[in-house]
Write a protein that holds these residues in place. Structure first.
Motif, PDB file in Angstrom:
ATOM      1  N   THR A  12     -11.464   1.073  -1.452  1.00  0.00           N
ATOM      2  CA  THR A  12     -11.224   2.509  -1.328  1.00  0.00           C
ATOM      3  C   THR A  12      -9.802   2.786  -1.800  1.00  0.00           C
ATOM      4  OG1 THR A  12     -10.494   2.206   0.933  1.00  0.00           O
ATOM      5  CG2 THR A  12     -12.789   2.845   0.630  1.00  0.00           C
ATOM      6  N   PHE A  13      -9.426   4.051  -1.827  1.00  0.00           N
ATOM      7  CA  PHE A  13      -8.083   4.412  -2.278  1.00  0.00           C
ATOM      8  C   PHE A  13      -7.175   4.488  -1.059  1.00  0.00           C
ATOM      9  CE2 PHE A  13     -11.100   6.726  -5.170  1.00  0.00           C
ATOM     10  CZ  PHE A  13     -11.162   5.683  -6.077  1.00  0.00           C
ATOM     11  N   ALA A  14      -6.359   3.462  -0.896  1.00  0.00           N
ATOM     12  CA  ALA A  14      -5.602   3.301   0.342  1.00  0.00           C
ATOM     13  C   ALA A  14      -4.541   4.375   0.523  1.00  0.00           C
ATOM     14  CB  ALA A  14      -4.956   1.919   0.370  1.00  0.00           C
ATOM     15  N   SER A  15      -4.071   4.977  -0.567  1.00  0.00           N
ATOM     16  CA  SER A  15      -2.995   5.962  -0.425  1.00  0.00           C
ATOM     17  C   SER A  15      -3.546   7.365  -0.197  1.00  0.00           C
ATOM     18  CB  SER A  15      -2.101   5.948  -1.665  1.00  0.00           C
ATOM     19  OG  SER A  15      -2.737   6.610  -2.733  1.00  0.00           O
ATOM     20  N   MET A  16      -4.839   7.473   0.059  1.00  0.00           N
ATOM     21  CA  MET A  16      -5.421   8.794   0.297  1.00  0.00           C
ATOM     22  C   MET A  16      -6.110   8.831   1.651  1.00  0.00           C
ATOM     23  SD  MET A  16      -7.128   9.561  -3.367  1.00  0.00           S
ATOM     24  CE  MET A  16      -6.362   8.932  -4.842  1.00  0.00           C
TER      25      MET A  16
ATOM     26  N   ARG B 298      -3.893   8.145  -9.182  1.00  0.00           N
ATOM     27  CA  ARG B 298      -3.601   7.296  -8.025  1.00  0.00           C
ATOM     28  C   ARG B 298      -4.809   6.452  -7.648  1.00  0.00           C
ATOM     29  NH1 ARG B 298      -2.203  11.604  -4.123  1.00  0.00           N
ATOM     30  NH2 ARG B 298      -2.532  10.089  -2.471  1.00  0.00           N
ATOM     31  N   ALA B 299      -5.980   7.053  -7.810  1.00  0.00           N
ATOM     32  CA  ALA B 299      -7.204   6.314  -7.513  1.00  0.00           C
ATOM     33  C   ALA B 299      -7.280   5.068  -8.390  1.00  0.00           C
ATOM     34  CB  ALA B 299      -8.421   7.202  -7.736  1.00  0.00           C
TER      35      ALA B 299
ATOM     36  N   VAL C 164       0.845  -1.189   0.000  1.00  0.00           N
ATOM     37  CA  VAL C 164       0.000   0.000   0.000  1.00  0.00           C
ATOM     38  C   VAL C 164       0.886   1.247   0.000  1.00  0.00           C
ATOM     39  CG1 VAL C 164      -1.625   1.331   1.363  1.00  0.00           C
ATOM     40  CG2 VAL C 164      -1.893  -1.137   1.149  1.00  0.00           C
ATOM     41  N   ALA C 165       0.591   2.146  -0.913  1.00  0.00           N
ATOM     42  CA  ALA C 165       1.404   3.344  -1.003  1.00  0.00           C
ATOM     43  C   ALA C 165       0.992   4.317   0.095  1.00  0.00           C
ATOM     44  CB  ALA C 165       1.192   3.991  -2.368  1.00  0.00           C
ATOM     45  N   PRO C 166       1.954   5.054   0.618  1.00  0.00           N
ATOM     46  CA  PRO C 166       1.620   6.018   1.668  1.00  0.00           C
ATOM     47  C   PRO C 166       0.874   7.212   1.096  1.00  0.00           C
ATOM     48  CG  PRO C 166       3.919   6.209   1.070  1.00  0.00           C
ATOM     49  CD  PRO C 166       3.379   5.059   0.283  1.00  0.00           C
ATOM     50  N   VAL C 167       0.218   7.927   1.981  1.00  0.00           N
ATOM     51  CA  VAL C 167      -0.497   9.140   1.592  1.00  0.00           C
ATOM     52  C   VAL C 167       0.511  10.193   1.159  1.00  0.00           C
ATOM     53  CG1 VAL C 167      -1.907  11.016   2.486  1.00  0.00           C
ATOM     54  CG2 VAL C 167      -2.414   8.654   3.119  1.00  0.00           C
ATOM     55  N   ILE C 168       0.184  10.884   0.073  1.00  0.00           N
ATOM     56  CA  ILE C 168       1.061  11.969  -0.373  1.00  0.00           C
ATOM     57  C   ILE C 168       0.586  13.273   0.252  1.00  0.00           C
ATOM     58  CG2 ILE C 168       1.715  13.361  -2.364  1.00  0.00           C
ATOM     59  CD1 ILE C 168       1.786  10.876  -4.010  1.00  0.00           C
ATOM     60  N   ARG C 169       1.448  13.903   0.984  1.00  0.00           N
ATOM     61  CA  ARG C 169       1.094  15.191   1.595  1.00  0.00           C
ATOM     62  C   ARG C 169       1.838  16.303   0.873  1.00  0.00           C
ATOM     63  NH1 ARG C 169      -2.673  13.756   5.722  1.00  0.00           N
ATOM     64  NH2 ARG C 169      -1.940  11.921   6.807  1.00  0.00           N
ATOM     65  N   ALA C 170       1.374  17.493   1.055  1.00  0.00           N
ATOM     66  CA  ALA C 170       2.057  18.640   0.475  1.00  0.00           C
ATOM     67  C   ALA C 170       3.455  18.744   1.072  1.00  0.00           C
ATOM     68  CB  ALA C 170       1.273  19.916   0.760  1.00  0.00           C
TER      69      ALA C 170
ATOM     70  N   ARG D 263      -4.885   3.494  -9.675  1.00  0.00           N
ATOM     71  CA  ARG D 263      -3.846   2.561  -9.254  1.00  0.00           C
ATOM     72  C   ARG D 263      -4.244   1.833  -7.977  1.00  0.00           C
ATOM     73  NH1 ARG D 263       0.943   5.204  -6.246  1.00  0.00           N
ATOM     74  NH2 ARG D 263      -0.753   5.266  -4.729  1.00  0.00           N
ATOM     75  N   ASP D 264      -4.765   2.588  -7.000  1.00  0.00           N
ATOM     76  CA  ASP D 264      -5.109   1.987  -5.703  1.00  0.00           C
ATOM     77  C   ASP D 264      -6.204   0.944  -5.849  1.00  0.00           C
ATOM     78  OD1 ASP D 264      -3.286   3.515  -4.454  1.00  0.00           O
ATOM     79  OD2 ASP D 264      -4.686   4.762  -3.339  1.00  0.00           O
TER      80      ASP D 264
ATOM     81  N   TYR E 268      -0.280  16.631  -7.738  1.00  0.00           N
ATOM     82  CA  TYR E 268      -1.108  17.180  -6.653  1.00  0.00           C
ATOM     83  C   TYR E 268      -2.482  17.636  -7.139  1.00  0.00           C
ATOM     84  CZ  TYR E 268       2.877  17.234  -3.452  1.00  0.00           C
ATOM     85  OH  TYR E 268       3.908  16.870  -2.651  1.00  0.00           O
TER      86      TYR E 268
ATOM     87  N   VAL F 109     -12.159  12.854  -4.397  1.00  0.00           N
ATOM     88  CA  VAL F 109     -11.976  12.321  -5.752  1.00  0.00           C
ATOM     89  C   VAL F 109     -13.325  11.991  -6.379  1.00  0.00           C
ATOM     90  CG1 VAL F 109     -11.037  10.411  -7.107  1.00  0.00           C
ATOM     91  CG2 VAL F 109      -9.654  11.460  -5.338  1.00  0.00           C
TER      92      VAL F 109
ATOM     93  N   ALA G 148       1.417   3.384  12.133  1.00  0.00           N
ATOM     94  CA  ALA G 148       0.566   4.570  12.278  1.00  0.00           C
ATOM     95  C   ALA G 148      -0.819   4.152  12.731  1.00  0.00           C
ATOM     96  CB  ALA G 148       0.504   5.331  10.958  1.00  0.00           C
TER      97      ALA G 148
ATOM     98  N   ALA H 280      -4.272  22.518  -6.892  1.00  0.00           N
ATOM     99  CA  ALA H 280      -4.157  21.363  -6.010  1.00  0.00           C
ATOM    100  C   ALA H 280      -5.548  20.819  -5.666  1.00  0.00           C
ATOM    101  CB  ALA H 280      -3.420  21.745  -4.739  1.00  0.00           C
ATOM    102  N   ALA H 281      -5.673  19.485  -5.724  1.00  0.00           N
ATOM    103  CA  ALA H 281      -6.968  18.848  -5.480  1.00  0.00           C
ATOM    104  C   ALA H 281      -7.372  18.950  -4.019  1.00  0.00           C
ATOM    105  CB  ALA H 281      -6.896  17.380  -5.899  1.00  0.00           C
ATOM    106  N   ARG H 282      -6.379  19.124  -3.164  1.00  0.00           N
ATOM    107  CA  ARG H 282      -6.596  19.171  -1.728  1.00  0.00           C
ATOM    108  C   ARG H 282      -7.666  20.201  -1.342  1.00  0.00           C
ATOM    109  NH1 ARG H 282      -2.345  21.678   1.199  1.00  0.00           N
ATOM    110  NH2 ARG H 282      -1.331  21.859  -0.819  1.00  0.00           N
TER     111      ARG H 282
ATOM    112  N   TYR I  80      -4.627  12.820  -8.533  1.00  0.00           N
ATOM    113  CA  TYR I  80      -5.443  12.055  -7.579  1.00  0.00           C
ATOM    114  C   TYR I  80      -6.224  10.956  -8.292  1.00  0.00           C
ATOM    115  CZ  TYR I  80      -4.589  14.728  -3.343  1.00  0.00           C
ATOM    116  OH  TYR I  80      -4.002  15.275  -2.242  1.00  0.00           O
TER     117      TYR I  80
END
Lengths: 620, 256
Positions: B93-97, A491-492, A304-310, A494-495, A483, B105, A619, B120-122, A488
């Protein structure tokens, strides 16, 4: 008519050697799920060993045919033993690692074998002296046809028959077939996996070695054999269906005949023709002629890839300082340092473009150098044929790369896992072959010279600033895209492709756009590189160049947005500059890759994550 | 209620796998605000039926209408655009988010803002996402990555994602599978409230009979690919064919 018949027979003869290599590759893949990059190296070793063994036997007992045949078989057995040894020392430890790492590890073996072969046999091509009976001809429909080729035609079917007997009639063969279908089940039944896998590697490597040995009389043993054959073998295995020996047989016949007639019809584009055939087959049958969907489809990324933060503020400040230092370099650094810096900036973009695919996209491309090279050639061809100025050349570069990105990407994004990696590699080899083969257009091995910047940018400092603006600008744009909503959505897909499609996202289209963006960015890097060097060569597109990009991304970490930048600096700035001074740099790099994979089988990011969690706890 | 045109209508659905008829002439209809349960023993054809409705599989015969519009041959993503939300048997779900980003999304896709490469999507649809998370009780966990959530919480996130495009129809494949009993009831209460409030039509499959009898307005019973009974909880409980199927196969799920 007669000419066609002879051409057809030539195709059949070539198919035999191709089948030997491809069948070994497909058997190894079927059981161990390892795509063995080093398979081409075993083929090359087969040729070199046969050269030594046959000549020794002839010296001892005269140039007799039976000694020749014995020599070939001994060479095959020796290569089989080497393959088994590689399996026991290296591959056994990484069966659980992500596919990408297995491919990289076997590529490390390729580099090591290249230097070992160079050390043992020297850089010269080695021809086998051919006694009269090896040069004999037979009359076929009024044309002269080499007797040896006629014999070769039967080698393929005979080996197919022997493999059939082996797989149907022996316990080993039945286990191999069972493991190809479901290796977990076979393990659960108490079969010794280690012995089985080693045995399979022995068999597959021996087949590759035999393939290399039997072509020795018609081709010399040379150091380019390994990478030249591996792309072809990948094409055959993909067309035939991964894991299917009869499929490999059919596909080798198909590909060899396409080549045999392609040489007559379109002598400059045989490899393009091969590609078209492969594309046509994959369109109708996505798992190859006789292949089946893989029972255990794995996600392209292992964990599982980690969350990407700013990016935190500190990182932004550090980036700004680094950029300022780079831009001010002409004030304090000499011309050599500026050259290195320009290259570094180019490779940052090259790595960042691949990272978009590998990280957020989950698409592991093994042929990303194709788009770098297409960019370089786009600029160079513009200079050579249209005499365009640099400004236009730098537009042509991403245009050509992006165009091929659309065409190749259309196929690539429809596949996953190993098929995808092999297809990207095959595409890259096709581009490389075109650059190498099509001498009128590309100058072949001599490349295209005189790709100089416009007068205003000839000054090293100005060119550095141009490179900074273009390459770092494009890198930052890629970052923004990651970003942005597009990143997003990518990545969606991909996830969880299932979930992505269930919220209206078109996963294939997202990946295609990512592929084209990556190609365009790599094309910009290639274009700038061409003007920095003043020349372009087919090596820009070679497999080692693609692996460089992979290493940069992996070193930096696939799942961090700043990873490729760090990786490019670490790999290019330190690694290559240091290795330049090592005589056997290929072997050193190969050993480094192997060590890297053995030390971090779950990837560097995974390693860091594991250590982190061990120290601070997972975590929540 | 009965005078309203159905949201979902399926007529004569057939799906064969080789020689096996997995779904055999199944017809059903579903109105806004209604909770319809599809039950049956293992292998009855529930999941196949479900996958025909959501576009994952293509029917060999029959038709599926969403508010009168045929869904035949549409891929799942197109069916979603027409207003069909889904949750999966095994959560996807999207595990990396983070939780919020998952919903964001879905909202970006709903508002057709996916092909943006700059902003930025954030910062997109934060308020809307949090409002949805509020409804499923996940707002406090909005900043946690989905990869580390408890299973029951993931189910809630899925529900929030499914609600992001204001669906007319909600398809839930075993919504409470793998959850603790207390969580099950909470999730189904929540679903039922949302369905009523928003006038959504909800079709769900389920193994847990407490969940089915406690929360479905109407129940369809399948066996061997066919519908064998239909009605409210009392009618289905009393149906001899249903009793035979469940008692005969010895799988009285829930044991009550």
């Amino acid at each position: 008519m007669d000419f066609l018949l002879v051409q057809f027979l030539t195709g059949l003869a070539n198919a035999s050697a191709l089948f030997l290599i491809a069948s070994g590759l497909t058997v190894i893949f079927g059981v161990t799920r390892v795509v063995n990059f080093a398979h081409g190296s075993f083929y090359m070793l087969g040729a070199y060993l046969a050269w030594t063994i046959v000549r020794a036997l002839w010296e001892w007992g005269g140039r007799e045919p039976w000694l020749f045949v014995s020599g070939l078989l001994l060479a095959a057995l020796a290569v089989g033993a080497i393959g088994a040894l590689v399996e026991m020392i290296l591959l056994r430890r990484i069966y659980r690692a992500p596919e990408l790492f297995q491919l990289l590890a076997t590529f490390g073996v390729v580099l090591i074998v290249q230097d070992v072969t160079l050390a043992l046999w020297g850089p010269e091509d080695l021809p086998l002296p051919r006694p009269r009976w090896l040069r004999a001809f037979v009359e076929v429909a009024g044309e002269r046809f080499p007797l040896y080729d006629l014999i070769l035609i039967f080698v393929g079917p005979v080996v197919l028959g022997l493999l059939w007997l082996l797989f149907q009639r022996t316990r080993f063969g039945i286990l191999v077939r069972a493991a190809t279908q479901d290796r977990e089940m076979v393990a659960a039944l108490g079969v010794d996996q280690r012995a089985l896998f080693t045995g399979v590697f022995f068999l597959g490597s021996a087949l590759a070695g035999l393939g290399g040995a039997i072509v020795l009389p018609s081709q010399n043993a040379n150091l380019q054999m390994d990478l030249a054959i591996i792309a072809e073998a990948f094409v055959v295995v993909v067309v035939g269906g991964m894991g299917s020996v009869p499929g490999a047989f059919l596909a080798s016949l198909l590909i060899a005949e396409v080549q045999a007639f392609g040489i007559v019809l379109v002598p400059k584009a045989t490899l393009v023709l091969v590609f078209l055939v492969m594309a046509a087959v994959l369109m109708v049958r996505p798992y190859g002629l006789l292949g089946r969907p893989q029972a255990h489809a794995r996600a392209p990324t292992g964990s599982v890839a980690p969350v990407i933060r700013a990016a935190p503020g500190v990182l932004k400040i550090a980036g700004a300082i680094a950029l300022a230092l780079a831009a001010a370099a002409p004030l304090y650094a000499g011309p050599y340092a500026l050259t290195v810096l320009i290259e570094l900036v180019v490779f940052i973009l090259f790595a960042a473009s691949l990272h978009l695919l590998m990280g957020p996209g989950g698409v592991v491309s093994f042929g990303h150098a194709a788009y770098f090279g297409l960019g370089a050639y786009g600029a160079a061809l513009g200079v050579r044929f249209l005499a365009v100025p640099m400004e236009a050349g730098l537009v042509l570069a991403p245009l050509l790369a992006g165009l091929f990105g659309v065409v190749f990407g259309w196929f690539v994004v429809r596949l996953s896992g190993v098929y995808l990696a092999m297809l990207t590699l095959a595409f890259a080899q096709i581009v490389w072959a075109a650059a190498f083969q099509w001498v009128e257009l590309t100058g072949g091995d001599n490349g295209i010279l005189g790709v100089w910047p416009s007068p205003w940018a000839r000054d090293k400092a100005l060119f550095l600033w141009l490179a900074l603006v273009l390459c770092l600008g494009a890198t930052l744009l890629l970052r923004r895209a990651i970003y942005a909503p597009f990143g997003y959505a990518l990545r969606a897909a991909r996830d969880s492709e299932l979930r992505a499609e269930a919220i209206g996202l078109d996963a294939a289209r997202l990946r295609l756009v990512a592929f084209v963006l990556a190609a365009v960015a790599a094309g910009i890097a290639g274009g700038v590189y061409a003007y920095a060097k003043g020349s372009v060569f087919p090596t820009y597109i070679s497999i080692p160049k693609s692996v460089d990009a992979l290493l940069m991304v992996l070193l930096g970490g696939v799942q961090t947005v700043s990873g490729p930048i760090v990786g490019a600096v670490a790999f290019h700035g330190l690694f290559l500059t240091l290795l330049q001074w090592v005589e056997w740099w290929r072997a050193a790099l190969g050993l480094a890759i192997v060590a890297l994979v053995l030390a971090f089988p779950e990837g560097i990011a995974g390693f860091v994550q594991r250590r982190w969690e061990a120290r601070f706890g997972a975590a929540s | 209620m009965s005078s309203i045109a159905p949201v979902l209508e399926a007529r004569g659905l057939v799906k064969r796998f080789g020689g096996v008829v997995a779904v055999d002439q199944v017809s059903l209809s579903l109105r806004a605000g209604e909770m319809l349960a599809l039950i049956g023993p293992n292998g009855a054809g529930k999941s196949t039926c479900f996958n025909l409705l959501n576009g994952q599989l293509r029917a060999d015969a029959g038709e599926i209408l969403l508010e009168g519009r045929s869904l035949a041959g549409l891929p799942p993503r197109a069916i979603w655009r027409l207003g069909v939300g889904r949750t999966f048997q095994i959560t996807a779900t999207f595990a990396s988010m983070t939780v919020r980003e998952n919903v964001q999304v879905a909202l970006l896709s709903h508002h057709r803002r996916i092909w943006r490469f700059w902003r930025a999507a954030r910062h997109a649809f934060v308020a809307e996402a949090e409002a949805l998370l509020d409804q499923v009780g996940m707002r406090e966990q909005a900043d946690r990555p989905c990869g580390v959530l408890a299973y029951g919480d993931l189910k809630r996130v899925e529900l929030a994602i499914a609600l992001a495009n204001a669906p007319k129809l909600l398809l839930m494949d075993e919504p409470t599978a793998g959850m603790a009993p207390a969580e099950r009831i909470a999730l189904m209460e929540l679903t039922r409230r949302l369905v009523r409030e928003r006038g959504i039509a909800c079709l769900f499959t389920e193994h847990d009979m407490d969940v089915v009898f406690g929360h479905a307005d109407r129940i369809l019973v399948m066996n061997r690919g066919r519908l064998i009974a239909e009605g409210d909880a009392a009618a289905v409980r009393a149906d001899p064919a249903v009793r035979e199927v469940y008692l005969g196969s010895g799988t009285t799920s829930g044991g009550h």
